[in-house]
Design an enzyme around this catalytic site. Structure first.
Site, PDB file in Angstrom:
ATOM      1  N   LYS A 120       0.833  -1.212   0.000  1.00 44.65           N
ATOM      2  CA  LYS A 120       0.000   0.000   0.000  1.00 44.65           C
ATOM      3  C   LYS A 120       0.866   1.261   0.000  1.00 44.65           C
ATOM      4  CE  LYS A 120      -2.288   1.443   3.647  1.00 44.65           C
ATOM      5  NZ  LYS A 120      -3.259   1.527   4.761  1.00 44.65           N
ATOM      6  N   ASP A 138      -6.776   1.317   0.878  1.00 46.32           N
ATOM      7  CA  ASP A 138      -6.864   1.387   2.332  1.00 46.32           C
ATOM      8  C   ASP A 138      -8.287   1.017   2.748  1.00 46.32           C
ATOM      9  OD1 ASP A 138      -8.394   3.561   1.581  1.00 46.32           O
ATOM     10  OD2 ASP A 138      -7.379   4.991   2.895  1.00 46.32           O
TER      11      ASP A 138
END
Length: 211
Positions: A120, A138
């Site tokens: 991420k 997220d």
């Protein structure tokens, strides 16, 4: 959800916010890398309060490395997990200095080799610092993608792959910012504001609210 709906969703999000970006404060790829590393399980507001004091003092790999773990911890101690984050950032600075001429690499493999940098974080840096069409999924993006039907998936990697496949190419670079902001301020976890949502009529959510 068909491609026409998806196109219209992103067309409207772009119309409302033509140049979306992260809410983390940064002025270089390195500052962004540090800020995103610090943001795990923390708010952007909280990270900005810490980096607004840190970056004027140290905003290069050499300068932050010179602070050491204890010195860096003093600046970021208001952020959750600050001890482990300080160790990761210092270790990452060492690698950047020794292996990358103090520059943040613009490829996933090298980024993910840095301590504290997962998929991420790498996606955020690749997208926001280098303009690559990546999806940093997220909790907000995961929720919005599933709730709206844009890209439903059982885990973040599945949602990421579906977004990369289904988001029209002209929107790909900015799409993850639009989705994060939409999830943060409109399509909230507990109280989605469907009544004032720009894309309510295109959304597949079955439990829409009147808010």
């Amino acid at each position: 959800m068909n491609k026409e709906k998806r196109y219209e969703i992103f067309r409207r999000l772009r119309e409302d916010n033509p140049h979306p970006t992260t809410e983390l404060n940064f002025s270089s790829p390195f500052e962004l890398l540090v800020a995103v590393t610090l943001s795990a399980q923390a708010t952007d507001v909280g990270v900005n309060k810490a980096t607004d004091k840190l970056f004027p003092v140290a905003n290069t790999p050499e300068a932050i490395y010179a602070l050491g773990v204890d010195g860096l911890s003093e600046y970021i101690k208001t952020i959750g997990l600050f001890n482990s984050k300080a160790r990761n950032v210092i270790a990452a600075c060492k690698i950047l200095i020794e292996q990358h001429n103090s520059q943040v690499p613009d490829n996933r493999e090298a980024l993910e080799a840095l301590p504290g940098v997962g998929r991420k974080t790498a996606n955020v840096v690749l997208n926001t610092a280098f303009g690559q069409p990546t999806m940093a999924v997220d909790t907000h993006i995961f929720r919005v993608s599933n709730r709206t039907g844009i890209a439903p998936g059982k885990n973040v990697l599945e949602v990421e792959k579906k977004l990369l496949k289904h988001v029209p190419k002209e929107f790909l670079v900015d799409a993850h910012h639009w989705l994060i902001l939409h999830g943060r301020y409109v399509c909230k976890a507990r109280s989605p504001q469907c009544g004032s949502c720009r894309i309510e009529d295109l959304c597949d959510y079955k439990h829409k609210t009147s808010d």
